[in-house]
Design a protein around this motif. Sequence first.
Motif, PDB file in Angstrom:
ATOM      1  N   VAL A 106      -5.944   7.965   4.065  1.00 30.02           N
ATOM      2  CA  VAL A 106      -6.906   8.702   3.596  1.00 30.02           C
ATOM      3  C   VAL A 106      -8.354   8.395   4.404  1.00 30.02           C
ATOM      4  O   VAL A 106      -8.289   7.222   5.183  1.00 30.02           O
ATOM      5  CB  VAL A 106      -7.210   8.689   2.433  1.00 30.02           C
ATOM      6  CG1 VAL A 106      -5.837   9.080   1.516  1.00 30.02           C
ATOM      7  CG2 VAL A 106      -7.139   7.033   2.013  1.00 30.02           C
ATOM      8  N   ILE A 113      -6.552   0.368  -9.191  1.00 30.23           N
ATOM      9  CA  ILE A 113      -5.207   0.370  -8.602  1.00 30.23           C
ATOM     10  C   ILE A 113      -4.962  -1.057  -7.790  1.00 30.23           C
ATOM     11  O   ILE A 113      -3.915  -1.144  -7.573  1.00 30.23           O
ATOM     12  CB  ILE A 113      -4.786   1.525  -7.973  1.00 30.23           C
ATOM     13  CG1 ILE A 113      -5.577   1.750  -6.907  1.00 30.23           C
ATOM     14  CG2 ILE A 113      -4.640   2.865  -8.972  1.00 30.23           C
ATOM     15  CD1 ILE A 113      -5.328   3.238  -6.008  1.00 30.23           C
ATOM     16  N   ALA A 115       0.863  -1.198  -0.157  1.00 28.55           N
ATOM     17  CA  ALA A 115      -0.016   0.162   0.093  1.00 28.55           C
ATOM     18  C   ALA A 115       0.835   1.174   0.011  1.00 28.55           C
ATOM     19  O   ALA A 115       1.937   1.374   0.669  1.00 28.55           O
ATOM     20  CB  ALA A 115      -0.879   0.120   1.158  1.00 28.55           C
ATOM     21  N   GLY A 116       0.713   2.190  -0.902  1.00 25.08           N
ATOM     22  CA  GLY A 116       1.415   3.252  -0.895  1.00 25.08           C
ATOM     23  C   GLY A 116       2.608   3.215  -1.667  1.00 25.08           C
ATOM     24  O   GLY A 116       3.522   4.040  -1.914  1.00 25.08           O
ATOM     25  N   CYS A 136      -5.361   6.822  -4.713  1.00 29.05           N
ATOM     26  CA  CYS A 136      -6.636   6.828  -4.825  1.00 29.05           C
ATOM     27  C   CYS A 136      -7.633   7.951  -4.944  1.00 29.05           C
ATOM     28  O   CYS A 136      -8.904   7.976  -5.495  1.00 29.05           O
ATOM     29  CB  CYS A 136      -7.243   5.706  -3.758  1.00 29.05           C
ATOM     30  SG  CYS A 136      -6.875   6.466  -2.060  1.00 29.05           S
ATOM     31  N   CYS A 161      -2.696   1.912   5.267  1.00 31.32           N
ATOM     32  CA  CYS A 161      -2.552   2.970   4.212  1.00 31.32           C
ATOM     33  C   CYS A 161      -1.523   3.927   4.569  1.00 31.32           C
ATOM     34  O   CYS A 161      -1.471   4.346   5.871  1.00 31.32           O
ATOM     35  CB  CYS A 161      -4.142   3.902   4.354  1.00 31.32           C
ATOM     36  SG  CYS A 161      -3.996   5.158   3.349  1.00 31.32           S
ATOM     37  N   TYR A 162      -0.832   4.332   3.674  1.00 31.72           N
ATOM     38  CA  TYR A 162       0.278   4.896   3.811  1.00 31.72           C
ATOM     39  C   TYR A 162       0.007   6.476   3.298  1.00 31.72           C
ATOM     40  O   TYR A 162       0.808   7.381   3.187  1.00 31.72           O
ATOM     41  CB  TYR A 162       1.484   4.713   2.629  1.00 31.72           C
ATOM     42  CG  TYR A 162       2.652   4.252   3.707  1.00 31.72           C
ATOM     43  CD1 TYR A 162       2.448   2.963   4.408  1.00 31.72           C
ATOM     44  CD2 TYR A 162       3.625   4.913   3.698  1.00 31.72           C
ATOM     45  CE1 TYR A 162       3.548   2.642   5.123  1.00 31.72           C
ATOM     46  CE2 TYR A 162       4.833   4.778   4.552  1.00 31.72           C
ATOM     47  CZ  TYR A 162       4.873   3.567   5.276  1.00 31.72           C
ATOM     48  OH  TYR A 162       5.876   3.101   5.989  1.00 31.72           O
ATOM     49  N   GLY A 163      -1.348   7.058   2.859  1.00 29.74           N
ATOM     50  CA  GLY A 163      -1.622   8.348   2.774  1.00 29.74           C
ATOM     51  C   GLY A 163      -0.966   8.806   1.484  1.00 29.74           C
ATOM     52  O   GLY A 163      -0.835   9.970   1.299  1.00 29.74           O
ATOM     53  N   CYS A 164      -0.866   7.950   0.352  1.00 23.35           N
ATOM     54  CA  CYS A 164       0.102   8.110  -0.610  1.00 23.35           C
ATOM     55  C   CYS A 164      -0.636   8.956  -1.484  1.00 23.35           C
ATOM     56  O   CYS A 164      -0.642   9.767  -2.377  1.00 23.35           O
ATOM     57  CB  CYS A 164       0.241   7.039  -1.494  1.00 23.35           C
ATOM     58  SG  CYS A 164      -0.786   6.207  -2.493  1.00 23.35           S
ATOM     59  N   GLY A 165      -2.133   8.800  -1.417  1.00 24.38           N
ATOM     60  CA  GLY A 165      -3.032   9.677  -2.229  1.00 24.38           C
ATOM     61  C   GLY A 165      -3.558   9.249  -3.552  1.00 24.38           C
ATOM     62  O   GLY A 165      -4.360   9.948  -4.361  1.00 24.38           O
ATOM     63  N   CYS A 195      -4.970  -1.203  -4.438  1.00 20.72           N
ATOM     64  CA  CYS A 195      -4.061  -0.943  -3.277  1.00 20.72           C
ATOM     65  C   CYS A 195      -4.625  -2.052  -2.061  1.00 20.72           C
ATOM     66  O   CYS A 195      -5.821  -1.995  -1.750  1.00 20.72           O
ATOM     67  CB  CYS A 195      -4.362   0.421  -2.828  1.00 20.72           C
ATOM     68  SG  CYS A 195      -3.352   0.548  -1.152  1.00 20.72           S
ATOM     69  N   MET A 209      -7.279  -1.056   0.579  1.00 20.90           N
ATOM     70  CA  MET A 209      -8.422  -0.897   0.553  1.00 20.90           C
ATOM     71  C   MET A 209      -9.593  -2.186   0.605  1.00 20.90           C
ATOM     72  O   MET A 209      -9.018  -3.567  -0.059  1.00 20.90           O
ATOM     73  CB  MET A 209      -8.764  -0.244  -0.938  1.00 20.90           C
ATOM     74  CG  MET A 209      -8.000   0.950  -1.156  1.00 20.90           C
ATOM     75  SD  MET A 209      -8.528   1.781  -2.579  1.00 20.90           S
ATOM     76  CE  MET A 209      -9.214   3.039  -1.881  1.00 20.90           C
TER      77      MET A 209
END
Lengths: 195, 598
Positions: B543, B558, B361-362, B583, B577-581, B560, B563
């Motif tokens: 997120v 994607i 993830a991320g 999604c 979640c890594y908060g990569c954004g 991830c 999710m």
Amino acid sequence: MDILISGVGGQGTILASKILANGAVTDGSKRARTGETIGMSQRGGCVVSHVRTSDTYSPYIPAGGADLLLSFELCEGARNLPMLKKGGTAVINTAKINPVTVSLGASVYDEEKITEYIKSNCKAYFLDADRLAKKCGSLKAVNVLLVGTAFGLGLLDISKTSLYAAIKNNVKPEFYKMNIKAFECGENYALTLKG
Amino acid sequence: MKQVLLGNAAIALGAVTAGVKVVSGYPGTPSTEVLQTVAQNNINKKIYVEWSANEKAALEVAAGASYCGARSMVTMKQVGLNVASDPLMSLAIVGIKGGMVVLVADDPGPISSQTEQDTRHFGEFANIPVLDPSSPEEAYEMAVYAFDLSERLGLPVILRPTTKVCHASGTVDVIDTVYEYEPEGFVKDPGWVIFPPLSYRRHLEIERQQPEISYEFDNISFNLIRGTGKKGIACGGVTYAIVSDVLNELNVPENDVMLLKIGAVFPAPSGLYEKFLKSVEKALVLEELDPVIETGLFHTLALKRMTTPVSGKLDGTVTPAGELKFDNLKKYICDFLGMTINEKNSIKSMELPARPPVLCAGCPHRASFYAVKRAMKGRKHVSCGDIGCYTLGNAKPLEMTDTCLCMGAGITIAQGIKRIDAETDVFAFIGDSTFFASGMTGVANAVYNNSNINIVILDNSTTAMTGHQPHPGTGKTMMQTESPKIDIGAVIKALNVGFTTRVNPFDLDAAAEAVKEAADYEGVSVIIFEAPCIAVAKPEKAVTIDGCTGCMRCIKEIGCPAMHTDNGRVSVDDALCYGCGLCIGICPGKKIRRGDSC
Ligand code: SF4
Ligand code: SF4
């Protein structure tokens, strides 16, 4: 004693196996052996660690040979159940990690069926170790917490002093306290599981 | 002192005990932890340790140190030796001075490799000794011995553990003292310069050494005969350990079976082979990968005009590929001994969802693949992959890896495809570490030969797949020093690439735009996607999804692993979640928000 640890890559199964092997040797086991999964599977795939404290040649437990199955994840517990001896015991974290195949709708993760399968094939203890670990300060401590649970259930032939020494030698000093807290939390929770 | 050690750590400490002064290598599963453990146990920085740019560079660095009389070790996985085979073959001829160990980890299965090639053949090919440990404990002893053997012979020695020794741990008695000596330094001698007449002379000399080494191996503790039975089982490596467990489980008495265990495998201990073949009425050979011990036994049979029946891989009794696990071995042994297997009353397995490894993830690679996929929508395109975490880009839903062969091949395979399939947009994906290891030559080839391909460099500032090692682009060394970072963009520029752009793949619109431009450019284009691997970057807040409509776009596009779907709605696992954004830009209803904005 033969212990199989199963989980999902990234959950920290290797630390649990190190603690058990080191603890056994400190206790005076002639030797301890482990077999780890290191590589591609560590990216969210299936991982297992074998821990053997008896006097065998190979570090790998044959199918149907484990005395104890310690599973960090429900479905992985079921996947490795055939590794357990008839009459063996399983300690299973009920927290689910959905494989992407499930999220994409290519396969189904049927919790009830899986739990039923485990229950009907061995003596099993279930606990939501993720939730308990988070309460102790970090999800990362789930490995030590599960070791604590197995210890509390009387399933390990390793002393607490040796396990603590092994934890001390294998975690960063700043995380030692939190891990001991997690161990104790698992150990105490075992009392409620024993009923 | 007794320690529970991973096989790879045992080898590392064995090398330290033997007084190794230079250790070089290139990361590769299952070998990586050897060099890392040396670095972790490098008291007062007495040992020079480096991750080299690739295996060939690593082997040559170790050879140079050995020329000066220092004990040296080079580490790699089996396919790495293909890259380093050029210097190895010549080094066997030229010879060495300080004991030099070539640590090559094999991967029966294969579990984490492209091939399950058998490095024992390389020993035979190059005429240098091969040691094959059966356990971490033995790996430690072999490592210590290998330096001594190498130095006595003036030849490099291959130490070849397999995954199940590298990644197993055992209880090792580590010697506390370290072998002390002062290397002489480089002494000029015509013998260091390889020329045809020298090669010929050295070849004769090496062949002369072979029977001597073979004799040493007849009598070494790593090779042994156990038991006195008339039925013989020959085995090596971890298979010896498992076979021993099987014989115990079957309660086979020692005087029923004669066990031949081979750890020092090349040059073949032919005296011991002869003794074994003379003592038994028939033999079964159990070894992983190729029939190397078995062929050695047949050589002895032929040379000694003996007729003991030998079965194994050559007559099809034993499977030619994959690992030999307890249950297979038990079956082979029971068949051989004429025993019937008592089916254990075991727990039946249940059908469960598959769990293949996935990009984290991320992971920035997910964003890079997605950007190319989005930009190329509706256009015929091929994605040539390479070796690294990003090989996982082949999985659903990204499906962005159409080819993968070996380190650095993506860039050059792409050129071949484009020559024939001219109408297709061809992309080659390569990671930063792989680029330095073997990507640059491919770029030079593309520019020189006027190729029209698109090279995507996935620069995540680390060697991720093998556990996040530094490389020439990171400026960090294994001696804890800094070096000037080599800028990939500058390298590309120097190679005269016509179109280059750098972009953060998480800036999805800009990333897709860059891909389109690159694809439209006639000639070699390079896109450098710069975003660090999650293991070397700090996570952002997870997120949040508010009012998911259940269209499933994000998951389907994607995939991830943070999710999940619950009752037709998507939710995000905060812990993963890594908060990569990534999604956020995909949700058509704009229902996904950054964690810190609420
Ligand atoms: S380790 Fe890094 S590069 Fe590899 S999948 Fe995870 S985020 Fe991506
Ligand atoms: S922000 Fe979205 S894509 Fe990125 S890790 Fe979290 S859920 Fe996955």
